[in-house]
Design an enzyme around this catalytic site. Structure first.
Site, PDB file in Angstrom:
ATOM      1  CB  SER A 281      -0.892   0.024   1.239  1.00 28.50           C
ATOM      2  OG  SER A 281      -0.119   0.264   2.409  1.00 28.50           O
ATOM      3  CG  ASP A 282       1.259   5.881  -1.261  1.00 25.81           C
ATOM      4  OD1 ASP A 282       2.195   6.056  -0.449  1.00 25.81           O
ATOM      5  OD2 ASP A 282       1.077   6.637  -2.235  1.00 25.81           O
ATOM      6  CD1 TRP A 283       4.836   5.391   4.900  1.00 24.12           C
ATOM      7  CD2 TRP A 283       4.604   4.171   3.045  1.00 24.12           C
ATOM      8  NE1 TRP A 283       5.922   4.540   4.804  1.00 24.12           N
ATOM      9  CE2 TRP A 283       5.804   3.786   3.681  1.00 24.12           C
ATOM     10  CE3 TRP A 283       4.253   3.524   1.863  1.00 24.12           C
ATOM     11  CZ2 TRP A 283       6.645   2.788   3.185  1.00 24.12           C
ATOM     12  CZ3 TRP A 283       5.081   2.528   1.355  1.00 24.12           C
ATOM     13  CH2 TRP A 283       6.260   2.167   2.007  1.00 24.12           C
ATOM     14  N   GLY A 284      -0.623   5.018   4.438  1.00 22.37           N
ATOM     15  CA  GLY A 284      -1.903   5.546   4.878  1.00 22.37           C
ATOM     16  C   GLY A 284      -3.035   5.295   3.904  1.00 22.37           C
TER      17      GLY A 284
END
Length: 737
Positions: A281-284
């Site tokens: 995932s991208d961060w957050g």
């Protein structure tokens, strides 16, 4: 009788080759760690190691924190201060994953590693403007080598989103509006990174076209145009670069968050394309445990509402709502990429960095990516006998501009001048900062013209800038546009009144060269009054020298635009910027009504005339095209002569466009080459098209379809040029998705 050693048996006896190889491999592998046998495939090694992991160890490999001491967050023990960290498992020889952002060089967020610098390369658009895959690979290799020496073995690189809107704040990291150009250049860069035994991602999958409310907006597009545009760019990049990981995007795609999208990550990426690596995932960007259906790793877990792949996933396993086989698949994908790219055999850390050679790559990339947009009366290159030069604006006495956000590099060499811009969130203090890489172009111009009087004006006031221009024989005026991750720009102007200043300068002295350091296309209301315009993008740490190289003719410009420059926002598919004026993280749909007709294809569809077309770029010499030949069959092969008809050596980028397919008009780049020629030299150029570029995507048949018929092509110097026209017949054909 004592059995003979397998290696000796292979030398002394005539046995089957397969038995020899098997015995040798068995002898080479440590019996307690058979996954360390490098003769085995990455899949086989991953399977052997995965079976040795406990369930808790497996779960430790599917989620990880951001590795920074920032606000309430603390980096874990053993982590470099960086984007992320996945703990290793020493008892099995499994190394930790040290992750860094690295779109334009190895980052050092907020100076978290004091004194650590890296080669700051030009922006993605600058690299794309070179149209040189070999240069993209060399730049990627330089980033990978530096990362490996610093102790990183995963780089969050490989931006392959199409630049659908020239106001998008993160376009400077990407590689333009065309899926072929983007896919080829991203694939080459990824391959370069991974040549250093460092895993690269490809990102942000997919349709991450805007930064405004990027965590909540919903990108809406039909399957066929999606496959023919953004997805094709990623598909080509993955085929050519073989990235170890895919990073999914923040935004929703057709109502599903990208990191939870079964159609996107399950059907397209893993099923249709057979992608073997892991999806992070991208961060957050994770919003629920439902992501476990298709997502393999939750990154930057502190930024999500919950560590979904921690205790909630463990509880779901115990309850039977998530099968152990799914966890095994997630882990094997991570391990497979680690084996495939040599992370076990080539542990990161402790190497030497050749900053000098990497600086030369940065300088070449900057110069080769600069695009000469205007050159009236052969104003450029500047002559050696100029007596008085006025250099105006753009902080040219300080440095060259850089884009901001997670891709910001702390350059090797002179410390950058940093201007904090403030903001409304804690992360604005970390990322919302303007950086200028010194020395400035003013110093480089002075070095190139030691006999000239150099006048400098900072450009704050149009009247004083015009007065300086009147006193000069030649003016070099700089225009800048700062772009940053997490924010789009409202329009196509140069901010802070720079257009008015440049207009005053060009009115005062018609011998004015405008140098643009921007992260996007911009309008040019002063264009007709200028003598020359050089698009320099964000040129990296060697940008000042590269600008001077081009201005004074040490380098003949060969860059071509990777994006269309519109005349105004009225020509765009969405004249009003989506989400403008709404509260942050508002939820709304963005209808991509242009479909696959991105950039130059939209202009061909509407008939509008851009300010500068995709692929445009001038040279200090001239070129001629002739003798077109087109052959058909299963695909198109296009060949032609290219001749340097001028007095200078130079490189040209002849471009091949599909103009009609089985009677249907369209505009589509299907190939190019970059050719260096001496004066009077001629070469034969041949381009063979990827069949998917000649096809349409058939959703009913679940694949690409080439219709039988006549296919017309043009060869020229940009998307609006049809210097040569020809065609050939193709047979009907279907291609798997």
């Amino acid at each position: 009788m004592r059995p003979e050693h397998p290696l000796r048996a292979c030398r002394s006896m005539s046995v089957a080759l397969a038995l020899c190889l098997t015995a040798t491999a068995a002898a080479a592998a440590p019996p307690q760690r058979p996954w360390m046998d490098a003769r085995l495939s990455p899949d086989a090694r991953a399977g052997l190691l995965e079976r040795e992991l406990t369930m808790d160890e497996k779960l430790s490999l599917v989620h990880s924190p951001m590795a920074l001491d920032f606000g309430p967050f603390s980096k874990p023990a053993g982590a470099l201060s960086s984007a992320g960290y996945v703990t290793g498992i020493p008892r099995l020889g499994l190394p930790a994953l040290q992750q860094s952002d690295a779109s334009l060089g190895v980052t050092n967020p907020g100076g978290a590693r004091p004194g650590d610098v890296a080669t700051a390369l030009p922006s993605g658009l600058a690299l794309a403007a070179s149209w040189n895959p070999a240069l993209a690979r060399a730049a990627g290799a330089a980033i990978g080598q530096e990362a490996h020496a610093k102790g990183f073995n995963v780089l969050l690189a490989g931006g392959a989103n199409l630049t659908r809107d020239p106001r998008a704040g993160r376009n400077f990291e990407y590689l333009g509006e065309d899926p072929l150009l983007t896919g080829v250049m991203a694939g080459a860069s990824i391959a370069g990174v991974q040549s250093a035994h460092v895993i690269s991602t490809v990102k942000h999958f997919a349709l991450n076209a805007y930064e405004t409310s990027r965590n909540t907006h919903n990108a809406v597009i039909a399957e066929a145009p999606f496959r023919e545009s953004d997805l094709l760019a990623f598909q080509i990049a993955i085929e050519r670069g073989q990235p170890g990981s895919v990073m999914c995007a923040y935004n929703k795609v057709n109502a599903d968050y990208a990191c939870e999208s079964v159609p996107l990550l399950g059907k397209v990426l893993k099923d249709d394309w057979g992608y073997p690596g892991w999806v992070m995932s991208d961060w957050g960007a994770v919003h629920s445990l439902d992501a476990v259906k298709v997502l393999d790793h939750q990154s930057g877990e502190q930024l999500d509402k919950e560590v979904y792949f921690g205790a909630p996933l463990k509880n779901a396993l115990a309850a039977g709502s998530v099968a152990p086989a799914r966890i095994s698949d997630m882990v094997r994908r991570v391990l497979r990429s680690m084996f495939a790219h040599g992370l076990f055999e080539h542990p990161a850390g402790g190497g030497q960095i050749d900053y000098e050679s990497h600086g030369k790559i940065a300088r070449q990339a900057a110069a080769e990516g600069m695009v000469l947009l205007r050159n009236e009366g052969a104003m450029l290159p500047l002559r050696a006998d100029i007596k008085r030069i006025a250099v105006i604006g753009g902080n040219a006495s300080i440095g060259v501009l850089s884009g901001a956000g997670s891709s910001q590099v702390t350059p090797h060499g002179a410390p950058p001048m940093v201007q904090p811009m403030g903001g409304n969130t804690p992360f604005d203090a970390l990322f919302r900062r303007i950086s200028w890489f010194g020395p400035g172009p003013l110093d480089a111009i002075r070095a190139r013209a030691p006999k000239a009087e150099i006048i400098f004006d900072d450009g704050r006031y149009p009247a004083s800038a015009a007065a300086a221009a009147r006193r000069a024989d030649v003016v070099v005026v700089f225009g800048t546009q700062w772009n940053s991750e997490n924010e789009d720009v409202p329009d196509l102007s140069l901010p802070q009144g720079q257009d008015a200043m440049i207009a005053a300068v060009t009115a005062a002295n018609p011998r004015t060269v405008v140098v643009l350091e921007t992260g996007n296309p911009v309008q040019m209301p002063w264009l007709a009054q200028s003598a020359a315009v050089l698009q320099a993008w964000y040129p990296g740490q060697q940008g000042a020298e590269a600008i001077a190289d081009v201005l004074f003719g040490q380098v003949n410009p060969s860059g071509h635009l990777p994006m269309t420059f519109p005349q105004s926002v009225a020509q765009l598919p969405r004249p009003a910027l989506p989400g403008a004026g709404l509260a942050p993280d508002s939820q709304y749909d963005i209808l991509f009504n242009e479909g696959a007709d991105v950039g130059y294809r939209w202009f061909a569809r509407t008939g509008a005339q851009p300010l500068f077309p995709f692929g445009f770029g001038l040279s200090y010499t001239s070129f001629a095209l002739s003798d077109l030949q087109v052959s058909g069959g299963d695909t198109l092969t296009v060949s032609f002569n290219l001749k340097n008809t001028g007095a200078r050596a130079g490189a040209e980028v002849p471009q091949v466009y599909l103009r009609s397919a089985a009677g249907q008009p369209l505009a589509r780049l299907i190939g190019w080459d970059k050719v260096q020629l001496a004066p009077g030299e001629q070469k034969r150029v041949s381009v063979t098209a990827d069949p998917r570029l000649l096809a349409s995507y058939d959703t009913a048949a679940h694949g690409w379809k080439i219709a039988a018929g006549e296919y017309q092509v043009s060869v020229g110097q940009h998307a609006g040029d049809s210097a040569l026209l020809g065609g050939a017949r193709l047979a009907a054909r279907r291609i798997k998705p």
